[in-house]
Design an enzyme around this catalytic site. Sequence first.
Site, PDB file in Angstrom:
ATOM      1  N   ARG A   1       0.559 -14.680   3.641  1.00  0.00           N
ATOM      2  CA  ARG A   1       0.505 -14.120   2.274  1.00  0.00           C
ATOM      3  C   ARG A   1       1.425 -14.847   1.277  1.00  0.00           C
ATOM      4  NH1 ARG A   1       0.278  -8.718  -0.318  1.00  0.00           N
ATOM      5  NH2 ARG A   1       2.122  -8.373  -1.575  1.00  0.00           N
TER       6      ARG A   1
ATOM      7  N   ARG B   1      -3.754 -15.526   1.657  1.00  0.00           N
ATOM      8  CA  ARG B   1      -4.851 -15.111   2.537  1.00  0.00           C
ATOM      9  C   ARG B   1      -6.049 -14.524   1.795  1.00  0.00           C
ATOM     10  NH1 ARG B   1      -1.399 -10.228   5.335  1.00  0.00           N
ATOM     11  NH2 ARG B   1      -1.056  -8.938   3.509  1.00  0.00           N
ATOM     12  N   GLU B   2      -5.878 -14.292   0.508  1.00  0.00           N
ATOM     13  CA  GLU B   2      -6.946 -13.644  -0.259  1.00  0.00           C
ATOM     14  C   GLU B   2      -7.930 -14.698  -0.759  1.00  0.00           C
ATOM     15  OE1 GLU B   2      -4.555 -11.362  -3.029  1.00  0.00           O
ATOM     16  OE2 GLU B   2      -3.506 -10.377  -1.375  1.00  0.00           O
TER      17      GLU B   2
ATOM     18  N   ASN C   1       4.304 -12.403  -5.626  1.00  0.00           N
ATOM     19  CA  ASN C   1       3.989 -11.265  -6.496  1.00  0.00           C
ATOM     20  C   ASN C   1       5.048 -10.159  -6.411  1.00  0.00           C
ATOM     21  OD1 ASN C   1       2.181 -10.472  -8.530  1.00  0.00           O
ATOM     22  ND2 ASN C   1       1.167  -8.997  -7.158  1.00  0.00           N
TER      23      ASN C   1
ATOM     24  N   GLU D   1      -8.369  -6.258  -7.677  1.00  0.00           N
ATOM     25  CA  GLU D   1      -8.513  -6.387  -6.222  1.00  0.00           C
ATOM     26  C   GLU D   1     -10.008  -6.482  -5.926  1.00  0.00           C
ATOM     27  OE1 GLU D   1      -6.026  -6.668  -4.183  1.00  0.00           O
ATOM     28  OE2 GLU D   1      -4.291  -5.689  -5.117  1.00  0.00           O
TER      29      GLU D   1
ATOM     30  N   TYR E   1       0.425   2.167  -4.893  1.00  0.00           N
ATOM     31  CA  TYR E   1       1.729   2.178  -4.225  1.00  0.00           C
ATOM     32  C   TYR E   1       2.718   1.497  -5.155  1.00  0.00           C
ATOM     33  CZ  TYR E   1       0.114  -2.467  -2.673  1.00  0.00           C
ATOM     34  OH  TYR E   1      -0.409  -3.732  -2.631  1.00  0.00           O
TER      35      TYR E   1
ATOM     36  N   SER F   1      -7.236  -9.756  -3.618  1.00  0.00           N
ATOM     37  CA  SER F   1      -8.112  -8.932  -2.788  1.00  0.00           C
ATOM     38  C   SER F   1      -7.216  -8.219  -1.782  1.00  0.00           C
ATOM     39  CB  SER F   1      -9.158  -9.777  -2.054  1.00  0.00           C
ATOM     40  OG  SER F   1      -8.579 -10.492  -0.981  1.00  0.00           O
TER      41      SER F   1
HETATM   42  O1  0X9 Z   1       0.759  -5.758  -3.452  1.00  0.00           O
HETATM   43  C1  0X9 Z   1       0.321  -6.547  -4.281  1.00  0.00           C
HETATM   44  O2  0X9 Z   1       0.966  -7.507  -4.697  1.00  0.00           O
HETATM   45  C2  0X9 Z   1      -1.091  -6.332  -4.825  1.00  0.00           C
HETATM   46  N1  0X9 Z   1      -1.981  -5.980  -3.765  1.00  0.00           N
HETATM   47  S1  0X9 Z   1      -2.382  -7.046  -2.603  1.00  0.00           S
HETATM   48  O3  0X9 Z   1      -3.113  -6.336  -1.581  1.00  0.00           O
HETATM   49  N2  0X9 Z   1      -3.385  -8.102  -3.198  1.00  0.00           N
HETATM   50  O4  0X9 Z   1      -1.217  -7.673  -2.123  1.00  0.00           O
HETATM   51  C3  0X9 Z   1      -1.108  -5.185  -5.812  1.00  0.00           C
HETATM   52  C4  0X9 Z   1      -0.042  -5.173  -6.824  1.00  0.00           C
HETATM   53  C5  0X9 Z   1      -0.307  -4.094  -7.801  1.00  0.00           C
HETATM   54  N3  0X9 Z   1       0.804  -3.273  -8.039  1.00  0.00           N
HETATM   55  C6  0X9 Z   1       1.052  -2.090  -7.369  1.00  0.00           C
HETATM   56  N4  0X9 Z   1       0.311  -1.625  -6.439  1.00  0.00           N
HETATM   57  N5  0X9 Z   1       2.095  -1.425  -7.769  1.00  0.00           N
HETATM   58 ZN    ZN Z   2      -2.720  -9.991  -3.385  1.00  0.00          ZN
END
Ligand code: 0X9
Ligand code: ZN
Length: 437
Positions: free
Chosen positions: A252, A203-204, A269, A398, A375, A324
């Site tokens: 996603r 979605r990004e 991811n 991001e 997070y 994003s």
């Molecule tokens: O959650 C994710 O995979 C990434 N953000 S998103 O909004 N694009 O989905 C960030 C991953 C980075 N790692 C941590 N926040 N620990």
């Molecule tokens: Zn992402």
Amino acid sequence: MSSWQQYVGVFLLAVVTSVASDNYKELTGNQVWKLNQEDEATVQQLVVDGLVDPLDHSGPSTSLRVTPETAGLVKEVLDQAGITYQVIVQDLARYLRVNDVIQRSQVRKELRAQTCTSSSCTAPLTDNYMTFDQMEYYLAQLNSHPRVSVSSIGKSIEGRDIWIVHINRSGCEGQEPIGMTPRFAYSAMKRRTVWLEGGIHAREWISPAVTLQIIHNITHDCSMGRGLEVYVVPMANPDGYVHTWTNNRLWRKNRRNNPDSSCDGVDLNRNWDFDYGVGASPHPCGETYRGTSAFSEPETQALREAMLQVNSTGTLQMVMAVHSYGQLLLYPYGGPASNPAPYKEKMENLGKLFVNTVNKVHDKTYKIMNANELYPASGTSQDWAKGILKAKYAYTLELRSKKTFVLKPDEILPTGQEVLEGLKMVFLALAREKNTQ
Ligand code: 0X9
Ligand code: ZN
């Protein structure tokens, strides 16, 4: 134009839009709930339990996407935790459709000049998002450029190609970065490589749009990326992306048909083998579902093999995964256990150079921070690149905005411009660095 004419115009556009494709249909009945107070632990648990999709991406989320199937349970959990909330969007499908119509009517007013067809697609579109087919048209034509080679690193679960673009430093000789002594001239230098990943989250849309602009720019401008071999995967999750154009704009994950579950998809991811499982959902219905095991998905397997291959041919100096939204540059690790990562300060400093440059271009505010502080999340490509491949610099970028994935097309060009300026500085710093590891 009188108001009734405007109304008819908008209505007709709505009909045309819904006939052309209805990528909001799977969001029917989805709501957005706004919590009246922050409670990171409860929200994180709801995410891991696969019950909500958090919609704030620059800090602890107080906006949650809730589906009709999970609404009852989410309400119970919130009530128990003493968290009150308001339903701020009653039906996301309706809400997004209305906004889409307004956007499209605005785009129609400006003359749309760019085209991308199978016979002519000489540059990535910047006035609209590209379909997956259009991305393939562009990449096919790009392949005839002497410094570029485009190849497939494998197939997605539905059989689409995952394309990689290698932009070779040969062809840009004699234009070494200022300050690079002959001792570090290309011929004598160990091959330095940079890896960019786009589109792993379907979605990004701004991610592949910007990543394609980066490819185009590096290819056509020797001043950018000189001294470095650049490898880019602009669309790591083609099936998911196609699904966002046909069924669900907010999809996603990939399109894995999970056995024994009514929910599809694995979060690509969360599927990498570094701290696998921590801070990811074990439930197939979760937006962050990690899959049955690390590298269970053909997309992550293909990316892993290609990254290992690139790493074996030189020094992989930087890996950047483009996502994003939130306007953040995150550095490893995303899981708590392994922090601080080696070269934390160097990653911070190079990151500061990037965000400071980016912020000057269009006056946006991107911030650098440790991923885990945003997070906790493990099994990400960024953490694998750092922890296993030992890439000196690893980041998750991001992009815009600070509040939504559904970014208007008129933000494609400026987002690309600011990121390009930031990357120019980073590439220059990388090419000048004496110790690559
Ligand atoms: O959650 C994710 O995979 C990434 N953000 S998103 O909004 N694009 O989905 C960030 C991953 C980075 N790692 C941590 N926040 N620990
Ligand atoms: Zn992402």
